[in-house]
Motif scaffolding. Structure first.
Motif, PDB file in Angstrom:
ATOM      1  N   ASP A  93       0.823  -1.210   0.000  1.00  0.00           N
ATOM      2  CA  ASP A  93       0.000   0.000   0.000  1.00  0.00           C
ATOM      3  C   ASP A  93       0.863   1.268   0.000  1.00  0.00           C
ATOM      4  OD1 ASP A  93       1.052  -0.281   2.521  1.00  0.00           O
ATOM      5  OD2 ASP A  93      -0.751   0.415   3.557  1.00  0.00           O
ATOM      6  N   LYS A  94       2.182   1.088   0.026  1.00  0.00           N
ATOM      7  CA  LYS A  94       3.078   2.228   0.046  1.00  0.00           C
ATOM      8  C   LYS A  94       3.081   2.910  -1.316  1.00  0.00           C
ATOM      9  CE  LYS A  94       7.848   3.601   1.045  1.00  0.00           C
ATOM     10  NZ  LYS A  94       9.221   3.117   1.421  1.00  0.00           N
ATOM     11  N   ARG A  95       2.707   4.196  -1.311  1.00  0.00           N
ATOM     12  CA  ARG A  95       2.644   4.926  -2.565  1.00  0.00           C
ATOM     13  C   ARG A  95       4.049   5.284  -3.050  1.00  0.00           C
ATOM     14  NH1 ARG A  95      -2.418   5.037  -4.980  1.00  0.00           N
ATOM     15  NH2 ARG A  95      -1.673   6.871  -6.125  1.00  0.00           N
ATOM     16  N   ALA A  96       4.282   5.085  -4.344  1.00  0.00           N
ATOM     17  CA  ALA A  96       5.555   5.455  -4.951  1.00  0.00           C
ATOM     18  C   ALA A  96       5.286   5.941  -6.361  1.00  0.00           C
ATOM     19  CB  ALA A  96       6.521   4.269  -4.983  1.00  0.00           C
ATOM     20  N   ASP A  97       6.014   6.970  -6.783  1.00  0.00           N
ATOM     21  CA  ASP A  97       5.915   7.472  -8.146  1.00  0.00           C
ATOM     22  C   ASP A  97       6.595   6.492  -9.100  1.00  0.00           C
ATOM     23  OD1 ASP A  97       4.579   9.772  -7.377  1.00  0.00           O
ATOM     24  OD2 ASP A  97       6.444  10.865  -6.988  1.00  0.00           O
ATOM     25  N   PRO A  98       6.294   6.602 -10.389  1.00  0.00           N
ATOM     26  CA  PRO A  98       6.941   5.704 -11.351  1.00  0.00           C
ATOM     27  C   PRO A  98       8.466   5.775 -11.326  1.00  0.00           C
ATOM     28  CG  PRO A  98       5.029   6.724 -12.360  1.00  0.00           C
ATOM     29  CD  PRO A  98       5.218   7.386 -11.025  1.00  0.00           C
ATOM     30  N   VAL A  99       9.028   6.984 -11.145  1.00  0.00           N
ATOM     31  CA  VAL A  99      10.489   7.111 -11.062  1.00  0.00           C
ATOM     32  C   VAL A  99      10.949   6.645  -9.683  1.00  0.00           C
ATOM     33  CG1 VAL A  99      12.427   8.709 -11.208  1.00  0.00           C
ATOM     34  CG2 VAL A  99      10.395   9.104 -12.614  1.00  0.00           C
ATOM     35  N   PRO A 100      11.942   5.777  -9.533  1.00  0.00           N
ATOM     36  CA  PRO A 100      12.822   5.287 -10.596  1.00  0.00           C
ATOM     37  C   PRO A 100      12.530   3.861 -11.068  1.00  0.00           C
ATOM     38  CG  PRO A 100      13.870   4.931  -8.500  1.00  0.00           C
ATOM     39  CD  PRO A 100      12.521   5.524  -8.194  1.00  0.00           C
ATOM     40  N   ASP A 101      11.609   3.141 -10.398  1.00  0.00           N
ATOM     41  CA  ASP A 101      11.456   1.728 -10.762  1.00  0.00           C
ATOM     42  C   ASP A 101      10.000   1.277 -10.769  1.00  0.00           C
ATOM     43  OD1 ASP A 101      10.955   1.837  -8.064  1.00  0.00           O
ATOM     44  OD2 ASP A 101      12.425   0.340  -7.480  1.00  0.00           O
ATOM     45  N   GLY A 102       9.075   2.198 -11.037  1.00  0.00           N
ATOM     46  CA  GLY A 102       7.673   1.820 -11.164  1.00  0.00           C
ATOM     47  C   GLY A 102       6.813   2.268 -10.008  1.00  0.00           C
ATOM     48  N   ALA A 103       5.562   2.596 -10.304  1.00  0.00           N
ATOM     49  CA  ALA A 103       4.623   3.068  -9.288  1.00  0.00           C
ATOM     50  C   ALA A 103       4.143   1.916  -8.407  1.00  0.00           C
ATOM     51  CB  ALA A 103       3.428   3.738  -9.953  1.00  0.00           C
ATOM     52  N   SER A 104       3.723   2.263  -7.206  1.00  0.00           N
ATOM     53  CA  SER A 104       3.133   1.265  -6.309  1.00  0.00           C
ATOM     54  C   SER A 104       2.074   1.940  -5.456  1.00  0.00           C
ATOM     55  CB  SER A 104       4.200   0.616  -5.419  1.00  0.00           C
ATOM     56  OG  SER A 104       4.750   1.560  -4.521  1.00  0.00           O
ATOM     57  N   GLY A 105       1.233   1.113  -4.810  1.00  0.00           N
ATOM     58  CA  GLY A 105       0.140   1.621  -3.976  1.00  0.00           C
ATOM     59  C   GLY A 105      -1.168   0.973  -4.379  1.00  0.00           C
ATOM     60  N   TRP A 106      -2.208   1.221  -3.593  1.00  0.00           N
ATOM     61  CA  TRP A 106      -3.524   0.673  -3.888  1.00  0.00           C
ATOM     62  C   TRP A 106      -4.355   1.724  -4.603  1.00  0.00           C
ATOM     63  CZ3 TRP A 106      -4.389  -1.102   1.873  1.00  0.00           C
ATOM     64  CH2 TRP A 106      -3.586  -2.229   2.141  1.00  0.00           C
ATOM     65  N   GLN A 107      -5.047   1.288  -5.643  1.00  0.00           N
ATOM     66  CA  GLN A 107      -5.937   2.201  -6.340  1.00  0.00           C
ATOM     67  C   GLN A 107      -7.223   2.385  -5.546  1.00  0.00           C
ATOM     68  OE1 GLN A 107      -7.545   0.794 -10.034  1.00  0.00           O
ATOM     69  NE2 GLN A 107      -8.256   2.810 -10.709  1.00  0.00           N
ATOM     70  N   SER A 108      -7.719   3.614  -5.508  1.00  0.00           N
ATOM     71  CA  SER A 108      -8.977   3.926  -4.836  1.00  0.00           C
ATOM     72  C   SER A 108      -9.882   4.659  -5.822  1.00  0.00           C
ATOM     73  CB  SER A 108      -8.731   4.798  -3.601  1.00  0.00           C
ATOM     74  OG  SER A 108      -9.944   5.091  -2.943  1.00  0.00           O
ATOM     75  N   VAL A 109     -11.099   4.134  -6.003  1.00  0.00           N
ATOM     76  CA  VAL A 109     -12.052   4.708  -6.949  1.00  0.00           C
ATOM     77  C   VAL A 109     -13.259   5.213  -6.173  1.00  0.00           C
ATOM     78  CG1 VAL A 109     -13.618   4.184  -8.848  1.00  0.00           C
ATOM     79  CG2 VAL A 109     -11.319   3.220  -8.823  1.00  0.00           C
ATOM     80  N   MET A 110     -13.653   6.467  -6.428  1.00  0.00           N
ATOM     81  CA  MET A 110     -14.822   7.027  -5.754  1.00  0.00           C
ATOM     82  C   MET A 110     -16.033   6.958  -6.679  1.00  0.00           C
ATOM     83  SD  MET A 110     -17.171   9.565  -5.058  1.00  0.00           S
ATOM     84  CE  MET A 110     -16.721  11.140  -5.764  1.00  0.00           C
ATOM     85  N   VAL A 111     -17.137   6.392  -6.194  1.00  0.00           N
ATOM     86  CA  VAL A 111     -18.370   6.314  -6.972  1.00  0.00           C
ATOM     87  C   VAL A 111     -19.520   6.826  -6.120  1.00  0.00           C
ATOM     88  CG1 VAL A 111     -17.583   4.378  -8.362  1.00  0.00           C
ATOM     89  CG2 VAL A 111     -18.842   3.948  -6.266  1.00  0.00           C
ATOM     90  N   THR A 112     -20.554   7.273  -6.803  1.00  0.00           N
ATOM     91  CA  THR A 112     -21.756   7.736  -6.120  1.00  0.00           C
ATOM     92  C   THR A 112     -22.905   6.797  -6.447  1.00  0.00           C
ATOM     93  OG1 THR A 112     -21.041  10.046  -6.246  1.00  0.00           O
ATOM     94  CG2 THR A 112     -23.379   9.643  -5.841  1.00  0.00           C
ATOM     95  N   VAL A 113     -23.505   6.232  -5.406  1.00  0.00           N
ATOM     96  CA  VAL A 113     -24.634   5.321  -5.580  1.00  0.00           C
ATOM     97  C   VAL A 113     -25.915   6.115  -5.398  1.00  0.00           C
ATOM     98  CG1 VAL A 113     -25.768   3.221  -4.748  1.00  0.00           C
ATOM     99  CG2 VAL A 113     -23.269   3.379  -4.739  1.00  0.00           C
ATOM    100  N   GLN A 114     -26.803   6.042  -6.361  1.00  0.00           N
ATOM    101  CA  GLN A 114     -28.048   6.829  -6.335  1.00  0.00           C
ATOM    102  C   GLN A 114     -29.256   5.956  -6.033  1.00  0.00           C
ATOM    103  OE1 GLN A 114     -27.771   8.452 -10.318  1.00  0.00           O
ATOM    104  NE2 GLN A 114     -26.885  10.356  -9.559  1.00  0.00           N
TER     105      GLN A 114
END
Length: 531
Positions: free
Chosen positions: A510-531
């Motif tokens: 779950d540790k966030r890392a930018d692509p530089v220098p060896d690739g991105a890491s972390g968990w993706q989080s998507v926000m949705v609205t339920v109607q």
């Protein structure tokens, strides 16, 4: 309104326009003449490629993250605006002091020539289009500027005598005629430049029959065909990425501003360096070899968390381990530096190219010859490594060497030497900020951990417990794996997180890392609205 019109049609504004028209002539003439030279001899290609070479990693990463596979189109737009602004400045300078304007144009021409002759595979002769284009631009600038110099307005007379007033009126009428002549000449020249540039591009395409040769190329049947794709590899959720990526949809991230066009009769691969025997391969050698076929998922190191710079295809090629076996690497070698015909290089660990994975010199993609933009006629495909250290397109050179002795293209720019692909899962349905109805909502996506495989994908709604999703069938450990989940959605805003566990039991960090220098890491989080 009169003042605004005078500013727009005044000498300074016209001089700026003359500079832009002259710059267009430089590029158009060079494009037209460049049709008889290598494609890398044209100014726009040379300038753009040089800019890419010197782009800092953070800026490059920003461009890919912002524009994705349209990064090169964005570069061309930015270059066009920059050239137009510089041309305006040079036009005004030339109007006020011609000698300085000439020096400025010659300096810019020298910069273009330097960019051209320093490109890989380009000789000094290839500078001719840029030199002739610069000369043509100077001639046009001089002709247009002569018209502008005749447009200097007479100073108004407070109480001009009748004869002086008549003379001033005549001069102003002459100036108006000169303005019309200038704009007519500038317009005709600009149109001619556009026609010349288009003609040069069409002529270059007509002279180069690589695309037609590719269409006519018949690929041999593989000695070892790809394993049959099992049923159930595709997620049942509508909208999830196709398990097999069509060639036209496969991501393209590389440093080639203009796609190299290589005739298969001219292509050869040199294998040298720390080897017992140098090896040279021609394209026919590949056609006659015992080729293998394999489904492999490739991933770009610039891919952000949840990004789409990944694709899965069926590749046909010669195992690189067999080529290296012919060359017999010497003790102490630990890296293969692969180089493209355009000068790009990648550092691949030697042991990765010699183990059991299907690392290959690929000539086919999804049952047809490689598309030009994906490396035709030959590229590297190496499962488990990001492309910047393995997936060299238009490859022409393999040097067996050591990491301590050589650096690759992106390593010299701050990226890592080795690029094993990190475990990653993404949510593809629903999209972020989507609005969905309450009740049963289908959630789905894709995960990958090439060479390790995906053992589990879990989903978390808001801050609830992690719940296992339903995995689609796994085709192999070197391809991605899709997943699905049925969510009982309640009204309101919600966050969906996803994580994967690879075949070794390691959970995606779950540790966030930018692509530089060896690739991105972390968990993706998507926000949705339920109607």
């Amino acid at each position: 309104m009169t003042k605004l019109r005078n500013r727009i049609t005044g000498p300074t504004a016209m001089a700026a326009l003359a500079g832009v028209v002259a710059a267009a002539v430089v590029l158009a003439v060079a494009e037209l003449i460049g049709a008889f030279f290598t494609a890398r001899a044209t100014p726009l290609f040379a300038l753009g490629s040089t800019f890419i070479d010197f782009t800092p990693p953070k800026l490059k990463d920003f461009a890919v993250a912002t524009f994705g596979t349209n990064d090169k189109a964005a570069l061309f737009v930015g270059m066009g605006l920059t050239i137009a602004i510089l041309a305006c400045v040079l036009g005004v300078v030339a109007y006020r002091k011609w000698a300085l304007g000439v020096l400025g144009v010659l300096f810019m021409g020298a910069v273009i020539v330097a960019c051209v002759v320093t490109r890989a595979g380009v000789s000094a002769v290839d500078a001719i289009p840029s030199v002739l284009g610069t000369i043509a631009g100077l001639v046009v600038l001089r002709v247009l500027m002569a018209s502008v110099w005749r447009l200097k307005e007479p100073k108004p007379w407070p109480e001009a005598p009748a004869d002086q007033a008549a003379d001033d009126d005549a001069r102003r009428q002459g100036a108006g005629t000169s303005r019309r002549g200038f704009f007519t000449a500038a317009g005709i020249t600009a149109v001619a430049a556009g026609v010349a540039a288009t003609g040069g591009r069409l002529l270059g395409a007509a002279r180069n029959n690589v695309a037609k040769a590719r269409e006519a190329l018949s690929l041999p049947a593989p000695a070892k065909a790809a394993a049959a794709v099992p049923a159930g590899v595709q997620s049942p959720v509508p909208g999830v990425t196709p398990w097999l990526t069509p060639n036209n949809d496969f991501y393209r991230i590389d440093t080639a501003l203009s796609v190299p066009e290589i005739n298969v009769d001219d292509w050869e691969l040199r294998v040298h360096g720390l080897v017992e025997q140098e090896v040279t391969l021609r394209f026919k050698d590949l056609l006659d070899a015992q080729l293998i076929e394999s489904h492999v998922t490739l991933t770009c190191v610039s891919n952000p968390v949840g990004g789409n710079l990944a694709g899965n295809a069926k590749w046909l090629g010669l195992p690189i381990r067999e080529v290296l076996a012919r060359a017999r690497p010497k003790d102490g070698a630990d890296m293969v530096l692969s180089t493209s015909i355009d000068g790009f290089s990648a550092s691949t660990p030697l042991e990765v190219l010699q183990d059991g994975r299907d690392a290959m010199l690929a000539i086919g993609m999804n049952g047809e010859p490689l598309p030009l933009e994906h490396g035709y006629p030959v590229r590297m495909v190496v499962p488990g490594l990001y492309g910047f250290v393995s997936a060299t397109k238009w490859v022409v050179d393999l040097e067996v060497t050591r990491f301590a002795d050589n650096k690759a293209y992106w390593t010299n720019r701050g990226w890592s030497e080795r690029g094993p692909i990190k475990t990653m899962a993404r949510v593809e349905v629903p999209k972020s900020f989507a609005k969905v109805p309450a009740g049963k909502v289908a959630v789905g996506g894709t995960a990958w951990a090439q060479t390790r495989g995906i053992a589990k994908v879990e989903i978390q709604i808001d801050n609830g417990d992690w719940v296992e999703t339903t995995l689609s069938t796994e085709a192999s450990t070197v391809t991605w794996r899709q997943w699905s989940y049925e969510w009982d959605a309640t009204p309101g805003p919600h966050y969906i997180k996803v994580r994967a566990t690879d075949g070794t039991g390691e959970v995606q960090t779950d540790k966030r890392a930018d692509p530089v220098p060896d690739g991105a890491s972390g968990w993706q989080s998507v926000m949705v609205t339920v109607q």
